[in-house]
Design an enzyme around this catalytic site. Structure first.
Site, PDB file in Angstrom:
ATOM      1  N   ASP A 173       0.820  -1.203   0.000  1.00 16.54           N
ATOM      2  CA  ASP A 173       0.000   0.000   0.000  1.00 16.54           C
ATOM      3  C   ASP A 173       0.857   1.257   0.000  1.00 16.54           C
ATOM      4  O   ASP A 173       2.075   1.217   0.225  1.00 16.54           O
ATOM      5  CB  ASP A 173      -0.910   0.016   1.234  1.00 16.54           C
ATOM      6  CG  ASP A 173      -1.975  -1.067   1.190  1.00 16.54           C
ATOM      7  OD1 ASP A 173      -2.330  -1.518   0.073  1.00 16.54           O
ATOM      8  OD2 ASP A 173      -2.452  -1.476   2.268  1.00 16.54           O
ATOM      9  N   TYR A 219       6.764  -9.826   6.953  1.00 16.36           N
ATOM     10  CA  TYR A 219       6.631  -8.390   7.181  1.00 16.36           C
ATOM     11  C   TYR A 219       7.147  -8.048   8.570  1.00 16.36           C
ATOM     12  O   TYR A 219       7.062  -8.854   9.501  1.00 16.36           O
ATOM     13  CB  TYR A 219       5.163  -7.958   7.099  1.00 16.36           C
ATOM     14  CG  TYR A 219       4.626  -7.801   5.699  1.00 16.36           C
ATOM     15  CD1 TYR A 219       4.662  -6.564   5.063  1.00 16.36           C
ATOM     16  CD2 TYR A 219       4.071  -8.884   5.024  1.00 16.36           C
ATOM     17  CE1 TYR A 219       4.154  -6.411   3.779  1.00 16.36           C
ATOM     18  CE2 TYR A 219       3.565  -8.743   3.737  1.00 16.36           C
ATOM     19  CZ  TYR A 219       3.610  -7.498   3.125  1.00 16.36           C
ATOM     20  OH  TYR A 219       3.115  -7.359   1.851  1.00 16.36           O
TER      21      TYR A 219
END
Length: 276
Positions: free
Chosen positions: A69, A124
């Site tokens: 994003d 992540y």
């Protein structure tokens, strides 16, 4: 004879290459290509075209391992494309990428390699801007995420399968920050940021340690607001590749040094002028 050699070099057999890509996401509108916004894929394709590595990104099979994003960073994104000039790609790609994006490794891969579908797992890291009051409850609560769960309360699911498999998860302290590290086969939109937000509530005493388990067993009853994007890094994508190292161009190295210096200076100034 010289002309034949030149023609042979020009029309060399295409080679599929994979690159491990890092970027600072602050000035990108996400990774996925958009017609009117600056994105990581858009800058990468433009760099390849300037180097005449390919003309049409679709014909070259240009792909990223996944999307990030707006504002999300990466040290382990994977890009792949097919080119008739692999040596030029390896030697010059970092000279044409913008300073906030660079490659740290490369590999020749099979012609059918697909960085998204061939990825075994993705890792992540989420760094919390504000330190939670107590890290220990976060560590206990994080264990509930392990295994296969319905993440409808922790993601933007839309028409996708809400089941995801968390392979590893930990909450740790590194470089003065509390960090969530999570590895899964794949993730849903906003999943890691929502997981990070839920754990922060636990660490701040605003939710019980068993709140994660309750949300997983009652999916969709409550959707959490994701944590800010600026703390998230796509840390690694495991495609089973052994990477050959690539050095970033000095423009990227200098850009990062100057950025670090600027933020260190601003931290000092903010401490000096903050209201009592």
């Amino acid at each position: 004879m010289e002309k034949d050699q030149t023609d042979n070099a020009t029309h060399a057999a295409p080679v599929r290459l994979a690159f491990r890509v890092s970027y600072l996401g602050s000035r990108f509108f996400g990774s996925q290509m958009q017609a009117s916004s600056r994105t990581v894929e858009g800058e990468f394709v433009a760099a390849c075209q300037r180097l005449s590595l390919f003309e049409d990104w679709r014909e070259a099979g240009f792909l990223f391992a996944g999307r990030t994003d707006r504002g999300v960073h990466a040290t382990g994104q994977v890009a792949a494309f097919t080119t008739a000039a692999p040596d030029r790609a390896i030697q010059t790609i970092n000279t044409r990428l913008p300073p906030d994006c660079w490659c740290t490794g490369y590999a020749e891969v099979p012609p059918q390699f697909h960085p998204r579908f061939d990825a075994r797992s993705r890792t992540y890291r989420y760094f919390y801007a504000e330190r939670p009051r107590d890290v220990e409850p976060m560590k206990i609560a994080a264990a509930a995420f392990l295994g296969i769960h319905n993440f409808s309360s922790f993601a933007r699911v839309e028409d996708r399968n809400p089941l995801r498999t968390i392979l590893r998860i930990s909450v740790m302290e590194t470089d003065g920050f509390v960090c969530l590290e999570v590895t899964a086969e794949s993730f849903l939109w906003h999943q890691v940021r929502s997981m990070a937000a839920a754990l922060y509530l636990v660490g701040n005493g605003e939710a019980e340690t068993d709140s994660i388990a309750r949300l997983l067993t009652s999916p969709g009853e409550k959707t959490l607001q994701p944590a800010p994007a600026e703390g998230l890094i796509l840390y690694e994508t495991d495609c089973g590749i052994t990477w050959n190292p690539l050095s970033p161009h000095e423009r990227s190295s200098g850009f990062v040094r100057n950025l670090c210096r600027h933020h260190a200076l601003m931290e000092h100034i903010c401490r000096a002028v903050k209201p009592e």
